[in-house]
Design an enzyme around this catalytic site. Structure first.
Site, short mmCIF file in Angstrom:
data_model
loop_
_atom_site.label_atom_id
_atom_site.label_comp_id
_atom_site.label_asym_id
_atom_site.label_seq_id
_atom_site.Cartn_x
_atom_site.Cartn_y
_atom_site.Cartn_z
N THR A 1 0.85 -1.19 0.00
CA THR A 1 0.00 0.00 0.00
C THR A 1 0.88 1.24 0.00
O THR A 1 1.93 1.25 0.66
CB THR A 1 -0.94 0.11 1.22
OG1 THR A 1 -1.51 1.43 1.24
CG2 THR A 1 -0.26 -0.09 2.54
N ASP B 1 0.00 3.74 1.47
CA ASP B 1 -0.29 4.40 2.75
C ASP B 1 0.68 4.00 3.88
O ASP B 1 0.73 4.67 4.91
CB ASP B 1 -1.71 4.06 3.22
CG ASP B 1 -2.77 4.63 2.30
OD1 ASP B 1 -2.43 5.47 1.45
OD2 ASP B 1 -3.95 4.23 2.44
O1 F6P Z 1 -5.48 2.08 -0.38
C1 F6P Z 1 -4.70 3.14 -0.73
C2 F6P Z 1 -5.50 4.35 -1.15
O2 F6P Z 1 -4.74 4.95 -2.16
C3 F6P Z 1 -5.83 5.33 -0.02
O3 F6P Z 1 -4.79 6.16 0.32
C4 F6P Z 1 -7.01 6.08 -0.59
O4 F6P Z 1 -7.80 6.61 0.42
C5 F6P Z 1 -7.72 5.02 -1.35
O5 F6P Z 1 -6.77 4.04 -1.69
C6 F6P Z 1 -8.40 5.50 -2.62
O6 F6P Z 1 -9.13 4.45 -3.13
P1 F6P Z 1 -9.76 4.34 -4.59
O7 F6P Z 1 -8.69 3.86 -5.51
O8 F6P Z 1 -10.83 3.36 -4.45
O9 F6P Z 1 -10.20 5.72 -4.97
#
Ligand code: F6P
Length: 341
Positions: free
Chosen positions: A125, A127
């Protein structure tokens, strides 16, 4: 032995590097066969399985995204999910799975593993919030992208003597905001772990203008004001119960403008942080995770996740849905407060 590989959750740079290293070592050293499950747990539910051999992984090391596709599918939200996954594994003669995912995908892996499916986990991730590992791959690339954006925003902010708010990803953890903000010399860094005081933010902004510099405010998307609620784009939930965030950057620029009488704008970096080629560090970490994950399969160490501990790759239990995410320690955040304002 035939090993299935899947990538789930939000994509991140380095996924392909893991897939390549799992397949290369598995084929060359252990004589394993591999199969790819498309689009995370969705492919496992639907029986969407594709060939995965050395030819399929050639040239993918520097490529962003995932050649296997990804989704936020939660099999426990689908009727007969576990039985359907077992059927897919049986139909394709798959003996074990390497599951590459963040907290949600790995939470499912932990539960399936408890129910007897042989799984080795690999944490990913941007994050950096998966518990049990010092770093996840994807994070370094995201921080590099955000830091470069902040560098660029400094010069345009100075030209117009206005505040630039930079919103980065991070729902529950402020790792990207903190690392990129520190690397980019931000004047204010806001993270979900520490609800902020908008009066204090405005005081920092004003003091920055007093020195004839233009303030850069870096905020994680999940940062919240002390007195308020998270600012949400909409209220729809994904299959893991997460809301779609975004909006705090615009809110901050509006409040700063109104409260200080100065100009403020927002840049939302969004998915650009997840796209494109992985950094050298992320390729290195992803490659090592892949090598150790296939070793764990060989050793029958199911229910474990490979993790970075200092410079060593270790095996830890796959974090389940109850394990708290890895957040920024208040004392680490406090180290940098001397740069605020
Ligand atoms: O899981 C990582 C992430 O990039 C987070 O930081 C963010 O909130 C989310 O995914 C965004 O998700 P999506 O790709 O569904 O918009």
């Amino acid at each position: 032995m035939k090993v299935g590989v899947l990538t789930g959750g939000g994509d991140c740079p380095g996924l392909n590097a893991v897939i390549r290293s799992v397949v290369r070592k598995g084929v060359q050293e252990y004589g394993f066969e591999f199969a790819g499950l498309r689009d995370g747990w969705l492919g496992a539910l639907q029986g969407h399985v594709v060939p995965l051999g050395v030819p399929e992984v050639r040239g993918i090391l520097p490529r962003g995204g995932t050649i296997l596709g990804s989704s936020r599918t939660n099999p426990f939200k689908h009727e007969d999910g576990v039985r359907r996954i077992r059927d897919t594994l049986t139909a394709h003669g798959i003996d074990a799975l390497v599951v590459i995912g963040g907290e949600d995908t790995l939470g499912v892996a932990a539960e399936l593993s408890r129910q007897g499916i042989p799984i080795v986990g690999v944490p990913k991730t941007i994050d950096n919030d998966v518990p049990g590992t010092d770093y996840t791959f994807g994070f370094d690339t995201a921080v590099g992208i955000a830091a470069e954006a902040i560098d660029r925003l400094h010069t345009t902010a100075e030209s117009h003597m206005r505040t630039l708010v930079v919103e980065v990803m991070g729902r529950h953890s402020g790792w990207i905001a903190l690392h990129a903000g520190v690397a980019g010399g931000a004047n204010v860094i806001l993270i979900p772990e520490r609800p902020f005081d908008i009066d204090q933010v405005c005081a920092w902004v004003k003091s920055r203008f007093e020195f004839h510099y233009a303030p850069i405010v870096v905020t994680a998307e999940g940062a919240v004001p002390k007195e308020g609620q998270m600012v949400l784009k909409d209220r729809s939930l994904d299959e893991y119960g997460h809301v779609r965030l975004s909006g705090i950057g615009d809110w901050l620029a509006r409040e700063i403008s109104e409260r200080t009488g100065t100009d403020a704008r927002t840049t939302v970096l969004g998915h650009v942080q997840r796209g494109g080629t992985p950094s050298a560090f992320d390729r290195w970490l992803a490659t090592r995770f892949g090598l150790h994950a296939v070793d764990a399969v060989k050793d029958g160490a199911f229910g474990t996740m490979v993790a970075l501990n200092g410079t060593r790759i270790v095996r830890v239990p796959i974090p389940d849905a109850e394990t708290p995410t890895k957040v920024v320690d208040p004392s680490l955040y406090s180290e940098f407060e001397v740069f605020f304002g």
